[in-house]
Design an enzyme around this catalytic site. Sequence first.
Site, short mmCIF file in Angstrom:
data_model
loop_
_atom_site.label_atom_id
_atom_site.label_comp_id
_atom_site.label_asym_id
_atom_site.label_seq_id
_atom_site.Cartn_x
_atom_site.Cartn_y
_atom_site.Cartn_z
N ASP A 1 19.41 51.02 8.49
CA ASP A 1 18.92 51.09 7.12
C ASP A 1 20.14 50.92 6.21
O ASP A 1 20.88 51.87 5.98
CB ASP A 1 18.25 52.44 6.89
CG ASP A 1 17.77 52.66 5.46
OD1 ASP A 1 17.85 51.71 4.65
OD2 ASP A 1 17.34 53.78 5.15
N GLU B 1 21.02 51.86 -3.54
CA GLU B 1 19.59 52.08 -3.30
C GLU B 1 19.33 53.49 -2.83
O GLU B 1 18.33 54.12 -3.21
CB GLU B 1 19.08 51.07 -2.27
CG GLU B 1 17.56 51.05 -2.10
CD GLU B 1 17.03 51.99 -1.02
OE1 GLU B 1 15.80 52.11 -0.86
OE2 GLU B 1 17.85 52.64 -0.32
N ASP C 1 13.52 45.99 3.73
CA ASP C 1 14.03 47.31 4.09
C ASP C 1 13.38 47.75 5.39
O ASP C 1 12.51 47.05 5.93
CB ASP C 1 13.76 48.33 2.97
CG ASP C 1 14.83 49.40 2.85
OD1 ASP C 1 15.38 49.80 3.91
OD2 ASP C 1 15.12 49.85 1.73
#
Length: 296
Positions: free
Chosen positions: A163, A195, A218
């Site tokens: 991630d 983010e 994502d």
Amino acid sequence: TCRIPGAPGYEQRIRKFIIEQVQPLVDDIQLDAMGNILALKKGKTDKKVLVAAHMDEISFMVTHIDENGFIRFTTLGGFDPKTLTAQRVIIHGKEDIIGVMGTKPIHVMTAEERNKMPKNTDFFIDTGLPVEKVKELVAIGNPITRERSLIEMGDCVNAKSLDNRVSVFILIETLRALQDQEVPYDIIAAFTVQEEVGLRGAMTAASGIDPDFGIALDVTMAYDLPGAANHEIVSKLGEGTAIKVMDGMTICDYRMVAFMKSVAEKHDIDYQLEVLTAGGTDTAGLQRYAKGGCIA
């Protein structure tokens, strides 16, 4: 890309790597004041598609060094405290220093303490260095990232920062595949910052670009694990890409969801629909901060 550090607000090293990869593949590349990379593939019309993949990773920041050289920290992004015990980290001070996270040993905990869920504030970092050396090399505000190598594990990989480095990789490879292709619209590949602490880079990118369409790449949760009820699973590993319908910050535009489903079906791409009641991705930033909103 997973090993390259990129704490929110301190994405310099991963940004340098991405620019080196992307520069030969696009018509123009710019950095905005937030630090987003905006890579343009020119299209045949003036409509704009902004495709975002955030380059930062959940991390930590030094908040205190005590009289014995132990380091206290705050989190940059969301962590489950249960995962922090004995975690190796890198403190990015004047030099990169390895440390390990520790907390009160279970052997000296009270029965009440053993039964409590740990908190982030229970942990400290031990560098193995004398306090004088720690204070020479480390300062309040230095970023901290996890220390972990990528390994193959069966048919999967295990690493820190999947991630969202897996999406960074996908976006780079998409630009590579499009390098000699004509595209109908301008495609702006936005490798976004911060983010993990509130979609901040995506907000700035959307405001500056004002796209007609937005796509955020994502990861999501695959909870096909022991103890999970069917209605809790969200997505299953190996059963196809997840097309987001909603999360805690976004209800995706029904037209974009329908478009993605139709493309997947046309090209025989396995997919599953993602409804996640918490969390959020850059999609929310793209939707809200384009001047008139965008289809995302």
